[in-house]
Design an enzyme around this catalytic site. Structure first.
Site, PDB file in Angstrom:
ATOM      1  N   LYS A  14       0.791  -1.206   0.400  1.00  0.00           N
ATOM      2  CA  LYS A  14      -0.155   0.410   0.346  1.00  0.00           C
ATOM      3  C   LYS A  14       0.920   1.516  -0.252  1.00  0.00           C
ATOM      4  CE  LYS A  14      -4.063  -1.431   2.265  1.00  0.00           C
ATOM      5  NZ  LYS A  14      -5.039  -1.830   3.250  1.00  0.00           N
ATOM      6  N   ASP A  67      -8.554   2.275   3.684  1.00  0.00           N
ATOM      7  CA  ASP A  67      -8.880   0.463   3.842  1.00  0.00           C
ATOM      8  C   ASP A  67      -9.239  -0.368   2.108  1.00  0.00           C
ATOM      9  OD1 ASP A  67      -9.468  -1.915   5.045  1.00  0.00           O
ATOM     10  OD2 ASP A  67     -12.152  -1.319   5.275  1.00  0.00           O
ATOM     11  N   SER A  68      -9.541  -1.414   1.341  1.00  0.00           N
ATOM     12  CA  SER A  68      -9.858  -1.710   0.618  1.00  0.00           C
ATOM     13  C   SER A  68     -10.245  -3.728   0.682  1.00  0.00           C
ATOM     14  CB  SER A  68      -9.144  -1.236  -0.507  1.00  0.00           C
ATOM     15  OG  SER A  68      -6.988  -2.173   0.293  1.00  0.00           O
ATOM     16  N   HIS A 173      -7.437   0.531  -7.516  1.00  0.00           N
ATOM     17  CA  HIS A 173      -8.532   1.235  -6.920  1.00  0.00           C
ATOM     18  C   HIS A 173      -7.810   1.715  -5.847  1.00  0.00           C
ATOM     19  CE1 HIS A 173      -6.841  -3.065  -4.972  1.00  0.00           C
ATOM     20  NE2 HIS A 173      -7.369  -2.343  -3.925  1.00  0.00           N
ATOM     21  N   ARG A 174      -6.882   1.933  -5.618  1.00  0.00           N
ATOM     22  CA  ARG A 174      -5.717   2.554  -4.305  1.00  0.00           C
ATOM     23  C   ARG A 174      -5.658   3.530  -5.510  1.00  0.00           C
ATOM     24  NH1 ARG A 174      -3.615  -1.496  -2.346  1.00  0.00           N
ATOM     25  NH2 ARG A 174      -4.614  -2.310  -1.504  1.00  0.00           N
TER      26      ARG A 174
END
Length: 189
Positions: A14, A67-68, A173-174
């Site tokens: 991340k 958060d994912s 997505h991040r």
């Protein structure tokens, strides 16, 4: 050196993705001994809990909470916010097992990321990112992590793991959540 922010996470993947997705920002790990449990009902609740926790440890700077998860159509949107606990390091294998015999629309999936940033004054800013796709029949590719070997983004034939880390850095997505956050922040100033 850019704007300094601390990421309330010990996840190196991340950290790497957000560093790439937020040019002009210097993203560093918070370095906390522990983080709050991810027991919220939404990605936002979990991301915000991390950011609030981090802001308590580093109140003089920006703190990011993220958060994912992945949402599988065949599982009614599950595992969702419980993705990391659902698979416990076996994300690709577990998705294949759960979708054995499922075809067509039942293989639809989406990655979701929620980014919550707290400014030094405590002002909250957010960004949400979604990557639509489907789950492949078998894992393919060697890059990425988690569900990447089985997640085929919409409009692609390759998995995220096959498309590679450079593709993911621009399209995940991040990355989309970071872009939405930066856009919202720019429009507010």
């Amino acid at each position: 050196m850019g704007q300094l922010a601390r990421l309330a996470s010990s996840n190196e993947n991340k950290l790497r993705e957000l560093r790439h997705a937020m040019p002009g920002w210097d993203i560093e790990p918070l370095g906390a001994a522990a983080y709050p449990p991810e027991d919220g009902d939404t990605y936002y609740e979990n991301a915000r809990a991390k950011a609030v926790h981090g802001h308590g440890l580093a109140p003089d700077g920006w703190v990011l909470g993220e958060d994912s998860g992945v949402e599988l159509a065949a599982l009614g949107g599950g595992p969702g916010v419980r993705s990391s606990r659902w698979a416990a390091g076996r994300e690709a294998e577990r998705a294949i097992e759960e979708l054995r015999g499922v075809e067509g629309e039942g293989r639809r999936a989406r990655y979701v990321s929620e980014l919550v940033a707290l400014a030094p004054d405590g002002t909250e800013h957010r960004g949400t990112g979604i990557l639509e796709g489907r789950i492949a029949e078998a894992p393919r590719g060697s890059e990425g992590f988690g569900f990447d070997p089985v997640f085929v983004p919409e409009g692609e034939v390759s998995t995220v793991a096959e498309l590679g880390n450079s593709w993911k850095a621009e399209n995940s997505h991040r990355a989309r959540a970071a872009s939405a956050f930066l856009e919202a922040l720019t429009s507010q100033t």
